[in-house]
Design a protein around this motif. Structure first.
Motif, PDB file in Angstrom:
ATOM      1  N   SER A   1      -5.178  56.100  37.254  1.00  0.00           N
ATOM      2  CA  SER A   1      -5.198  57.506  37.663  1.00  0.00           C
ATOM      3  C   SER A   1      -5.844  57.646  39.037  1.00  0.00           C
ATOM      4  N   TYR A   2      -5.077  58.172  39.996  1.00  0.00           N
ATOM      5  CA  TYR A   2      -5.724  58.581  41.247  1.00  0.00           C
ATOM      6  C   TYR A   2      -5.784  60.094  41.289  1.00  0.00           C
ATOM      7  N   MET A   3      -6.706  60.614  42.060  1.00  0.00           N
ATOM      8  CA  MET A   3      -6.940  62.047  42.153  1.00  0.00           C
ATOM      9  C   MET A   3      -7.338  62.630  40.794  1.00  0.00           C
ATOM     10  N   THR A   4      -8.127  61.873  40.037  1.00  0.00           N
ATOM     11  CA  THR A   4      -8.527  62.280  38.687  1.00  0.00           C
ATOM     12  C   THR A   4      -9.293  63.599  38.694  1.00  0.00           C
ATOM     13  N   LEU A   5      -9.947  63.908  39.811  1.00  0.00           N
ATOM     14  CA  LEU A   5     -10.711  65.152  39.909  1.00  0.00           C
ATOM     15  C   LEU A   5      -9.903  66.280  40.548  1.00  0.00           C
ATOM     16  N   ALA A   6      -8.605  66.019  40.799  1.00  0.00           N
ATOM     17  CA  ALA A   6      -7.689  67.043  41.322  1.00  0.00           C
ATOM     18  C   ALA A   6      -8.245  67.706  42.584  1.00  0.00           C
ATOM     19  N   TYR A   7      -8.628  66.849  43.548  1.00  0.00           N
ATOM     20  CA  TYR A   7      -9.218  67.360  44.799  1.00  0.00           C
ATOM     21  C   TYR A   7     -10.408  68.272  44.546  1.00  0.00           C
ATOM     22  N   GLY A   8     -11.147  68.011  43.481  1.00  0.00           N
ATOM     23  CA  GLY A   8     -12.346  68.786  43.176  1.00  0.00           C
ATOM     24  C   GLY A   8     -12.113  70.024  42.337  1.00  0.00           C
ATOM     25  N   LYS A   9     -10.847  70.336  42.019  1.00  0.00           N
ATOM     26  CA  LYS A   9     -10.555  71.544  41.244  1.00  0.00           C
ATOM     27  C   LYS A   9     -11.197  71.511  39.857  1.00  0.00           C
ATOM     28  N   VAL A  10     -11.300  70.317  39.285  1.00  0.00           N
ATOM     29  CA  VAL A  10     -11.835  70.232  37.924  1.00  0.00           C
ATOM     30  C   VAL A  10     -13.315  70.585  37.871  1.00  0.00           C
ATOM     31  N   LEU A  11     -13.997  70.515  39.010  1.00  0.00           N
ATOM     32  CA  LEU A  11     -15.441  70.720  39.015  1.00  0.00           C
ATOM     33  C   LEU A  11     -15.838  72.128  38.616  1.00  0.00           C
ATOM     34  N   ASN A  12     -14.913  73.076  38.808  1.00  0.00           N
ATOM     35  CA  ASN A  12     -15.209  74.468  38.469  1.00  0.00           C
ATOM     36  C   ASN A  12     -14.369  74.985  37.311  1.00  0.00           C
ATOM     37  N   ASP A  13     -13.674  74.085  36.631  1.00  0.00           N
ATOM     38  CA  ASP A  13     -12.840  74.517  35.513  1.00  0.00           C
ATOM     39  C   ASP A  13     -13.737  74.943  34.344  1.00  0.00           C
ATOM     40  N   PRO A  14     -13.555  76.155  33.804  1.00  0.00           N
ATOM     41  CA  PRO A  14     -14.445  76.648  32.741  1.00  0.00           C
ATOM     42  C   PRO A  14     -14.514  75.725  31.525  1.00  0.00           C
ATOM     43  N   ALA A  15     -13.369  75.175  31.114  1.00  0.00           N
ATOM     44  CA  ALA A  15     -13.379  74.295  29.938  1.00  0.00           C
ATOM     45  C   ALA A  15     -14.172  73.031  30.216  1.00  0.00           C
ATOM     46  N   LEU A  16     -13.952  72.439  31.387  1.00  0.00           N
ATOM     47  CA  LEU A  16     -14.663  71.206  31.717  1.00  0.00           C
ATOM     48  C   LEU A  16     -16.147  71.465  31.942  1.00  0.00           C
ATOM     49  N   VAL A  17     -16.481  72.603  32.530  1.00  0.00           N
ATOM     50  CA  VAL A  17     -17.889  72.970  32.711  1.00  0.00           C
ATOM     51  C   VAL A  17     -18.564  73.126  31.348  1.00  0.00           C
ATOM     52  N   ASP A  18     -17.860  73.735  30.402  1.00  0.00           N
ATOM     53  CA  ASP A  18     -18.414  73.936  29.068  1.00  0.00           C
ATOM     54  C   ASP A  18     -18.598  72.594  28.345  1.00  0.00           C
ATOM     55  N   ILE A  19     -17.600  71.744  28.419  1.00  0.00           N
ATOM     56  CA  ILE A  19     -17.699  70.423  27.787  1.00  0.00           C
ATOM     57  C   ILE A  19     -18.837  69.621  28.418  1.00  0.00           C
ATOM     58  N   ALA A  20     -18.953  69.725  29.745  1.00  0.00           N
ATOM     59  CA  ALA A  20     -20.028  69.006  30.448  1.00  0.00           C
ATOM     60  C   ALA A  20     -21.394  69.470  29.963  1.00  0.00           C
ATOM     61  N   GLY A  21     -21.554  70.780  29.791  1.00  0.00           N
ATOM     62  CA  GLY A  21     -22.826  71.307  29.313  1.00  0.00           C
ATOM     63  C   GLY A  21     -23.167  70.795  27.927  1.00  0.00           C
ATOM     64  N   LYS A  22     -22.162  70.710  27.092  1.00  0.00           N
ATOM     65  CA  LYS A  22     -22.346  70.213  25.723  1.00  0.00           C
ATOM     66  C   LYS A  22     -22.875  68.777  25.711  1.00  0.00           C
ATOM     67  N   HIS A  23     -22.420  67.976  26.670  1.00  0.00           N
ATOM     68  CA  HIS A  23     -22.807  66.557  26.705  1.00  0.00           C
ATOM     69  C   HIS A  23     -23.912  66.263  27.735  1.00  0.00           C
TER      70      HIS A  23
END
Length: 267
Positions: free
Chosen positions: A177-199
């Protein structure tokens, strides 16, 4: 996978910036580095490796053949030029960076040349990048699936490439996988932010862990030491089934890399 699950990408990094990124990555424990002829930074990657004090045999080094060098008479000489820049007698993996536009060079021609490079000891493994299913089928017909270590493709939570991934899995070919962070778009994704907080993790770590748990290798890049160190922690992050379901739901076919005249007809 025969390809390391976690590596350091160098796309868009130039000059001293790439030297510093690779040197810092090696200090932190990275042992796989990804570069390419077209990146224009192979010499700097080679310098960083030489200066690092890390033995060459401990680093998994990948480069990619540019489209201008796909012809039978150009591929191996161009790889030798890459090796000179990288200050190495071999690379661990050589990929075809993009398929030949309009099939100007046939798949069987450049795959045969790539396999010859392996037989000559210039590269220990071979593979492809940015290939769709049809092109993968042709590459398999040319050299056999066992010879294709990976297909390096854009793949992130918003572009999960499920059809291609299924084909690759059935063929026994890994995906990187290249561009796994989607040019940084994933950093502010609500679902990913929530999952990150959980872990107690970061959204970047969540995206990288998702890709690795899905069976893909990842090659994130960064110029910042804290980000390089943070990305490494994704290797120890385990997402649960609910996390994976939430990330699966983010797929929307959003392709960020689709260069006209170069990209194939995507699946």
């Amino acid at each position: 996978m025969s390809v390391p699950a976690f590596g350091l990408g160098t796309f868009r990094l130039q000059g001293q910036t790439v030297v510093d990124s690779v040197r810092t990555g090696l200090e932190l424990g990275y042992r796989a580095i990804d570069t390419a002829q077209i990146y224009g930074n192979e010499a700097q990657v080679g310098q960083a490796l030489a200066d690092s004090g890390v033995a060459r045999g401990e680093v998994y080094l990948t480069t990619k053949i540019w489209i201008d060098n796909l012809a039978r008479e150009r591929l191996i000489p161009s790889l030798r030029e890459s090796l000179a820049k990288l200050r190495s007698d071999y690379v661990d993996l050589t990929l075809i960076h993009w398929p030949s536009p309009n099939d100007a060079v046939a798949v069987d021609e450049f795959m045969a040349a790539l396999l010859q490079a392996k037989r000559e000891g210039l590269t220990r493994a071979i593979g492809v990048s940015n290939f769709n299913i049809d092109l993968m089928q042709r590459a398999i017909a040319a050299v056999g699936s066992d010879e294709i270590a990976t297909n390096q493709v854009e793949l992130h939570p918003y572009l999960q490439n499920r059809k291609l991934a299924q084909f690759a899995r059935e063929a026994g070919i890994g995906l990187t996988s290249y561009m796994t962070l989607a040019y940084g778009k994933v950093l502010n994704d609500p679902a990913l932010v929530d999952i990150a907080g959980k872990h107690r993790a970061t959204p970047a770590q969540v995206a990288l862990a998702w890709a690795m748990q899905s069976g893909y290798a990842v090659i994130p890049s960064s110029t910042k030491r804290e980000n390089l160190a943070g990305n490494l922690l994704a290797m120890s992050l385990r997402l649960d089934d609910e996390d994976l379901r939430r990330i699966a739901a983010l797929d929307r076919g959003e392709r960020l890399t689709d260069p006209a005249g170069l990209a194939p007809a995507w699946d």
